[in-house]
Design a protein around this motif. Structure first.
Motif, PDB file in Angstrom:
ATOM      1  N   THR A  19       0.859  -1.185   0.000  1.00  0.00           N
ATOM      2  CA  THR A  19       0.000   0.000   0.000  1.00  0.00           C
ATOM      3  C   THR A  19       0.898   1.238   0.000  1.00  0.00           C
ATOM      4  O   THR A  19       2.108   1.142   0.175  1.00  0.00           O
ATOM      5  N   THR A  20       0.264   2.412  -0.164  1.00  0.00           N
ATOM      6  CA  THR A  20       1.033   3.654  -0.157  1.00  0.00           C
ATOM      7  C   THR A  20       0.207   4.781   0.446  1.00  0.00           C
ATOM      8  O   THR A  20      -1.028   4.782   0.338  1.00  0.00           O
ATOM      9  N   THR A  21       0.883   5.703   1.093  1.00  0.00           N
ATOM     10  CA  THR A  21       0.214   6.912   1.614  1.00  0.00           C
ATOM     11  C   THR A  21       0.525   8.114   0.729  1.00  0.00           C
ATOM     12  O   THR A  21       0.130   9.235   1.039  1.00  0.00           O
ATOM     13  N   SER A  22       1.253   7.865  -0.357  1.00  0.00           N
ATOM     14  CA  SER A  22       1.569   8.931  -1.320  1.00  0.00           C
ATOM     15  C   SER A  22       1.191   8.444  -2.721  1.00  0.00           C
ATOM     16  O   SER A  22       2.065   8.165  -3.563  1.00  0.00           O
ATOM     17  N   PRO A  23      -0.100   8.315  -2.970  1.00  0.00           N
ATOM     18  CA  PRO A  23      -0.545   7.773  -4.263  1.00  0.00           C
ATOM     19  C   PRO A  23      -0.194   8.688  -5.427  1.00  0.00           C
ATOM     20  O   PRO A  23      -0.119   9.910  -5.275  1.00  0.00           O
ATOM     21  N   GLN A  48      -8.636  -2.312   2.269  1.00  0.00           N
ATOM     22  CA  GLN A  48      -8.755  -2.369   0.816  1.00  0.00           C
ATOM     23  C   GLN A  48     -10.107  -2.936   0.393  1.00  0.00           C
ATOM     24  O   GLN A  48     -10.656  -2.557  -0.650  1.00  0.00           O
ATOM     25  N   TRP A  74     -12.447  -0.102   0.550  1.00  0.00           N
ATOM     26  CA  TRP A  74     -12.222   0.739  -0.628  1.00  0.00           C
ATOM     27  C   TRP A  74     -12.886   0.117  -1.861  1.00  0.00           C
ATOM     28  O   TRP A  74     -13.528   0.824  -2.658  1.00  0.00           O
ATOM     29  N   HIS A  92       2.141  -0.466  -6.042  1.00  0.00           N
ATOM     30  CA  HIS A  92       1.283  -0.215  -4.895  1.00  0.00           C
ATOM     31  C   HIS A  92      -0.168  -0.561  -5.219  1.00  0.00           C
ATOM     32  O   HIS A  92      -0.598  -0.472  -6.376  1.00  0.00           O
ATOM     33  N   GLU A 142      -3.051   5.102  -8.340  1.00  0.00           N
ATOM     34  CA  GLU A 142      -2.933   4.498  -7.012  1.00  0.00           C
ATOM     35  C   GLU A 142      -3.894   5.180  -6.029  1.00  0.00           C
ATOM     36  O   GLU A 142      -4.280   6.331  -6.230  1.00  0.00           O
ATOM     37  N   ASP A 146      -4.803   5.737  -1.652  1.00  0.00           N
ATOM     38  CA  ASP A 146      -4.393   5.629  -0.250  1.00  0.00           C
ATOM     39  C   ASP A 146      -5.592   5.156   0.571  1.00  0.00           C
ATOM     40  O   ASP A 146      -6.653   5.797   0.568  1.00  0.00           O
ATOM     41  N   SER A 203      -5.211   4.228   3.936  1.00  0.00           N
ATOM     42  CA  SER A 203      -4.762   4.211   5.328  1.00  0.00           C
ATOM     43  C   SER A 203      -5.777   4.788   6.309  1.00  0.00           C
ATOM     44  O   SER A 203      -5.770   4.435   7.491  1.00  0.00           O
TER      45      SER A 203
END
Length: 226
Positions: free
Chosen positions: A74-78, A141, A144, A197, A213, A215, A217
């Motif tokens: 995963t990523t917090t900076s899509p 996810q 989401w 990601h 991508e 996020d 989170s």
């Protein structure tokens, strides 16, 4: 000393001495015969049935939960980026008579018909599906995915989603989304699309793939996934 020298100086002649003991021909068991004999033993003692049961159970578990895709997170900076789907022929493609139909080095873009042989006669390529990659074991996810599904149907009623898991149980996720679920076996699709990601969507943007991508989170974990 003279006696020893004299013995070595004597002429030596060879002659058959007869058969000292019983002689057996050199033989090797054929490998197929050995395998068949081994299988017969396993069949007699019941081990064959056990092996069949274990194999069938292994296959079932692999279908229910395929091997996860490595090197994806995963990523917090899509971010959003384009990927060129063009392919280059590694060798000539010939017909039955050896005539070259498509030469080595020919570069073809699946989304651009003009790059195909005689492609100028074909209509533009339009992909109607959006690919969605995510981890079915990650409850955030899953939340989401449920929300994305509802929003997508409202905004794009004529388009479809192709759900692709990178981890998790396809049957379980199919029950949640009520749609057919695929799995990226061996990570081939994510690797070709340069996806690192998830969750991530991939859709056609003219002659390229548009990779987006997300996020997750801050999302509340999905309830009822167990």
């Amino acid at each position: 000393m003279l006696l020893l020298i004299g013995m070595f100086a004597l002429p030596i002649s060879a002659k058959p001495l007869g058969t000292v003991g019983q002689v057996f021909p050199i033989a090797e068991m054929d490998m197929l015969d050995w395998i068949n004999a081994r299988l017969a033993v396993l069949d007699e003692n019941g081990e064959m049935d056990k092996m069949k049961d274990q194999f069938q159970e292994q296959v079932k578990q692999t279908v229910k939960r395929p091997k996860p895709v490595d090197n994806i997170s995963t990523t917090t900076s899509p971010r959003s980026y384009l990927v060129d789907p063009s392919l280059t022929l590694a060798q000539d493609i010939k017909d039955a008579n050896g005539k070259i139909l498509f030469p080595k080095g020919l570069r073809i873009n699946p989304f651009d018909a003009s790059t195909w042989p005689n492609g100028h006669m074909l209509p533009p390529v339009a992909l109607s599906k959006t690919l969605v990659f995510f981890d079915g074991d990650d409850k955030q996810q899953l939340s989401w995915a449920v929300a994305f599904q509802q929003s997508f149907k409202q905004q794009h009623p004529s388009k479809q989603i192709k759900w692709i898991l990178t981890k998790g149980a396809p049957e379980q996720v199919a029950n949640i989304l009520q749609e057919r679920i695929f799995f990226d076996q061996g990570g081939n699709i994510t690797r070709n699309l340069k996806i690192k990601h998830i969750p991530t969507t991939a859709e056609q943007a003219k002659t390229h793939w548009q990779i987006t991508e997300f996020d997750v989170s801050l999302l509340k974990p999905f309830e009822g996934a167990d």
